[in-house]
Design a protein around this motif. Structure first.
Motif, PDB file in Angstrom:
ATOM      1  N   ARG A   1       0.574  -1.725  -0.086  1.00  0.00           N
ATOM      2  CA  ARG A   1      -0.017   0.129  -0.468  1.00  0.00           C
ATOM      3  C   ARG A   1       0.999   0.703   0.017  1.00  0.00           C
ATOM      4  N   MET A   2       1.580   1.155   0.014  1.00  0.00           N
ATOM      5  CA  MET A   2       2.963   2.114   0.747  1.00  0.00           C
ATOM      6  C   MET A   2       4.291   2.851  -0.962  1.00  0.00           C
ATOM      7  N   ALA A   3       3.749   1.218  -1.890  1.00  0.00           N
ATOM      8  CA  ALA A   3       5.189   1.913  -3.303  1.00  0.00           C
ATOM      9  C   ALA A   3       4.002   2.577  -3.673  1.00  0.00           C
ATOM     10  N   GLU A   4       3.269   2.328  -4.403  1.00  0.00           N
ATOM     11  CA  GLU A   4       2.597   3.860  -5.773  1.00  0.00           C
ATOM     12  C   GLU A   4       2.166   4.639  -5.168  1.00  0.00           C
ATOM     13  N   VAL A   5       2.290   5.866  -5.664  1.00  0.00           N
ATOM     14  CA  VAL A   5       1.698   6.907  -5.781  1.00  0.00           C
ATOM     15  C   VAL A   5       0.102   6.726  -5.369  1.00  0.00           C
ATOM     16  N   PRO A   6      -1.516   6.688  -5.930  1.00  0.00           N
ATOM     17  CA  PRO A   6      -2.166   6.695  -5.473  1.00  0.00           C
ATOM     18  C   PRO A   6      -2.454   5.970  -4.122  1.00  0.00           C
ATOM     19  N   ARG A   7      -1.930   4.909  -4.192  1.00  0.00           N
ATOM     20  CA  ARG A   7      -2.067   3.803  -2.802  1.00  0.00           C
ATOM     21  C   ARG A   7      -1.741   4.629  -1.383  1.00  0.00           C
ATOM     22  N   VAL A   8      -0.682   4.740  -2.007  1.00  0.00           N
ATOM     23  CA  VAL A   8       0.466   5.824  -0.771  1.00  0.00           C
ATOM     24  C   VAL A   8      -0.719   7.269  -0.426  1.00  0.00           C
ATOM     25  N   THR A   9      -1.559   7.540  -1.527  1.00  0.00           N
ATOM     26  CA  THR A   9      -2.130   9.374  -0.781  1.00  0.00           C
ATOM     27  C   THR A   9      -3.381   8.523   0.053  1.00  0.00           C
ATOM     28  N   ALA A  10      -4.038   6.874  -0.548  1.00  0.00           N
ATOM     29  CA  ALA A  10      -5.388   7.435  -0.136  1.00  0.00           C
ATOM     30  C   ALA A  10      -4.754   6.110   1.206  1.00  0.00           C
ATOM     31  N   SER A  11      -4.271   5.748   2.107  1.00  0.00           N
ATOM     32  CA  SER A  11      -4.153   4.918   3.214  1.00  0.00           C
ATOM     33  C   SER A  11      -3.145   5.116   3.841  1.00  0.00           C
ATOM     34  N   ALA A  12      -2.273   6.344   3.301  1.00  0.00           N
ATOM     35  CA  ALA A  12      -1.246   6.505   4.716  1.00  0.00           C
ATOM     36  C   ALA A  12      -1.939   8.679   5.137  1.00  0.00           C
ATOM     37  N   ILE A  13      -1.094   8.677   6.415  1.00  0.00           N
ATOM     38  CA  ILE A  13      -1.478   9.914   6.816  1.00  0.00           C
ATOM     39  C   ILE A  13      -0.192  11.190   6.819  1.00  0.00           C
ATOM     40  N   LYS A  14      -0.775  11.949   5.297  1.00  0.00           N
ATOM     41  CA  LYS A  14       0.232  13.070   5.634  1.00  0.00           C
ATOM     42  C   LYS A  14       0.555  13.824   6.794  1.00  0.00           C
ATOM     43  N   VAL A  15       2.047  13.693   7.500  1.00  0.00           N
ATOM     44  CA  VAL A  15       2.155  14.337   7.729  1.00  0.00           C
ATOM     45  C   VAL A  15       2.906  15.989   7.914  1.00  0.00           C
ATOM     46  N   VAL A  16       3.164  16.068   6.735  1.00  0.00           N
ATOM     47  CA  VAL A  16       4.489  17.094   6.767  1.00  0.00           C
ATOM     48  C   VAL A  16       4.694  17.323   5.045  1.00  0.00           C
ATOM     49  N   THR A  17       4.488  18.785   3.998  1.00  0.00           N
ATOM     50  CA  THR A  17       4.898  18.872   2.750  1.00  0.00           C
ATOM     51  C   THR A  17       6.579  19.637   2.861  1.00  0.00           C
TER      52      THR A  17
END
Length: 570
Positions: A217-233
């Motif tokens: 779930r953390m390898a490709e961009v769409p799945r990362v943005t859908a599954s994980a928590i964005k901490v900082v930019t």
């Protein structure tokens, strides 16, 4: 260096495959692992059988590939060639390589091996990107690889730090890469932004199957943005380093998405994971994190806390001992940890002794002076400490303004002092609330010594902040899963039950007991003047002690023979 790598790939394309003994899944050619773009493959690597892998039928609109491989804790090496060199290979548990494709190239090769004696279970995937996508690690100047898409992770007890190389703009096959540091305008890599994501594995689950499944779930961009928590930019002007609070025993996966706002394209780095503990060492092993000393300390602390939760206001002196123990133990542990290199078990024993001394001192101060305001102030400050800790446990604690130690500690102290100030008009309610919340929270700390729970980090984060100066910049996110909801419900139930029981039982009674020293002095004067009081005829303490010693001495004397001791007269 890139030219050498391309020549090596061209030479490899004409070579036959090498036989391998690892288990493969899915489609594979004879003697090599065969991959498909965007598809995960599970396989095992053995020390005596390095593997050659191949990717065929690469589309012409693909400009570069990122091949990544993951294992739980055993290192794996991925290389462009059979000869492993630092500049053309990577070794670790989460590693990847970037393949810049040549014109008309439709096939890629790479080599996989492990030096571990035991077989290593892996999952791997090649991911394709076009010329409009940014290249992760394309402007690497710090690490060994020419283009490094990897996230480098370090951890200790306090914090986990990730580092990554800056990205570069994408470019077409057969053209030169854009310069990294010549220009700083919107037509250069300085327009890129980096989004850091964090993903928590299920709590108390250290299995390899769960990790490899969630890594997908953390390898490709769409799945990362859908599954994980964005901490900082981060922008291109920021340091490519981010710190997080370490969570020993809790699996966490990190990844970085580089985004080109001008073209609205993005690419993912190679995700990295950690449990903030080791699977190999005996001390601090992930499967046995709780020390015996920690379990004993917090179990006894929780038993006393449960008693205080339900009976603290009635047994006022016992509660004062509990509060004094917390006060002195907390500050003493910080002091001895920062100033001495004493081992953890010894620190815990000394903290227990110092806390007991603090508790006895507070009880003695109440008995002799009977100043209720000072005692209630100590009680209220402990409750204020917990409420202030809960406040910074929320997302409020991750605000950039609180990275400054001065701002953090002033705000923290103001919240802690505000609580006893608010309740100064109803001291009994303040005391009962403290008994309920603090006493029940001790049970949460005891549970954490046996199994992971995020609720223990309410106070542990504050302790880390006091012990480590670098912790101020760490993000303190924690998972909140089923176990935490259950423990939160138990904590709330115990607190409400204890508070309700004490309020109902103390209704109609005196708010607080009278001054103990005055009572003792008045009783002593009464015994001296009242000869009818049976206690008036009690011998002094010295005579009573001497009598006791005499009785004990007689127990060890030899019994004298009975009967006549003198000769009979004739």
């Amino acid at each position: 260096m890139r030219l050498l790598r391309l020549l090596a790939l061209a030479a490899l394309a004409s070579q036959p495959g090498v036989a391998g003994g690892a288990e493969t899944a899915g489609n594979s050619s004879v003697g090599m692992l065969e991959f498909s773009v965007g598809k995960f493959k599970y396989f095992k690597l053995n020390r005596s059988f390095p593997e050659e892998a191949i990717l065929r039928d690469i589309s012409s609109n693909v400009t570069f590939l990122i091949f990544q491989i993951h294992s739980q804790y055993q290192n794996t090496t991925i290389s462009f060639s059979k000869t492993v060199l630092p500049s053309t290979s990577g070794t670790g548990i989460d590693k990847g390589l970037v393949f810049i494709l040549r014109p008309e190239q439709s096939m890629c090769f790479w080599y996989l091996e492990t030096l571990d004696a035991e077989p290593v279970q892996n999952v791997a995937i090649p991911i394709s990107y076009s010329e409009r996508d940014p290249i992760p690690g394309g402007c690497n100047l710090e690490f060994d690889l020419d283009i490094d898409p990897n996230i480098y992770l370090e951890y200790d007890f306090f914090e986990t730090t990730i580092k990554f190389a800056p990205a570069n703009l994408g470019y077409a096959r057969g053209t030169d890469s854009p310069p990294c540091d010549i220009r700083t305008g919107q037509d250069s890599r300085w327009r890129l932004q980096y989004e850091v994501y964090q993903y928590f594995l299920p709590e108390n689950d250290l299995t390899e199957e769960e990790l490899l499944k969630h890594l997908q779930r953390m390898a490709e961009v769409p799945r990362v943005t859908a599954s994980a928590i964005k901490v900082v930019t981060l922008t291109a002007n920021d340091k490519t380093t981010v710190s997080f609070s370490s969570l020993p025993g809790q699996g966490v996966i990190y990844n970085v998405i580089v985004w080109d706002p001008f073209l609205n394209t993005s690419a993912a780095y190679v995700p990295a994971h950690t449990y903030a503990c080791s699977f190999d060492t005996v001390e601090g092993n992930c499967s046995s994190l709780g020390r015996i000393s920690t379990k004993v300390f917090f179990t006894l602390f929780a038993l006393l806390g449960l008693f205080i939760c339900f009976f603290g206001h009635r047994f006022w002196k016992t509660e004062l001992f509990f509060i004094g123990f917390i006060f002195m133990g907390f500050f003493f542990y910080i002091l001895i940890t920062r100033l001495t290199p004493v081992k953890y078990d010894v620190r815990l024993i000394l903290t227990a002794i110092a806390g007991s001394v603090g508790g006895i001192f507070l009880v003695a101060a109440w008995w002799r002076f009977g100043i209720l305001t000072i005692c209630i102030l100590c009680v209220g400050l402990v409750l204020g400490f917990l409420i202030s800790s809960v406040t910074f446990f929320t997302p409020l604690g991750n605000l950039t303004i609180f990275n400054n130690d001065g701002v953090f500690w002033v705000t923290f102290s103001c919240i802690a002092v505000l609580i006893p100030g608010v309740f100064m008009g109803c001291l009994r309610i303040l005391n009962i609330l403290t008994c309920g919340f603090i006493g029940s929270y001790s049970v949460v700390l005891a549970v954490d010594s046996y199994m992971y729970t995020s609720l223990s980090y309410i106070t542990l984060n504050v302790l880390k902040r006091a012990l480590n100066t670098h912790f101020r910049s760490a993000f303190t996110n924690v998972p909140f899963q089923t176990n935490d909801f259950i423990i939160l419900a138990v904590w709330g139930m115990l607190a409400v039950s204890g508070i309700t029981l004490q309020i109902r039982r103390e209704r109609g009674r005196r708010h607080f007991p009278p001054h103990p020293y005055k009572l003792w002095k008045r009783e002593r004067e009464r015994r001296v003047t009242n000869i009818l009081d049976p206690s008036y005829h009690i011998p002094p303490l010295r005579e009573r002690l001497y009598g006791r010693l005499t009785q004990i001495r007689e127990l060890f004397q030899k019994e004298q023979p009975a009967g006549e001791r003198t000769p009979l007269l004739l």
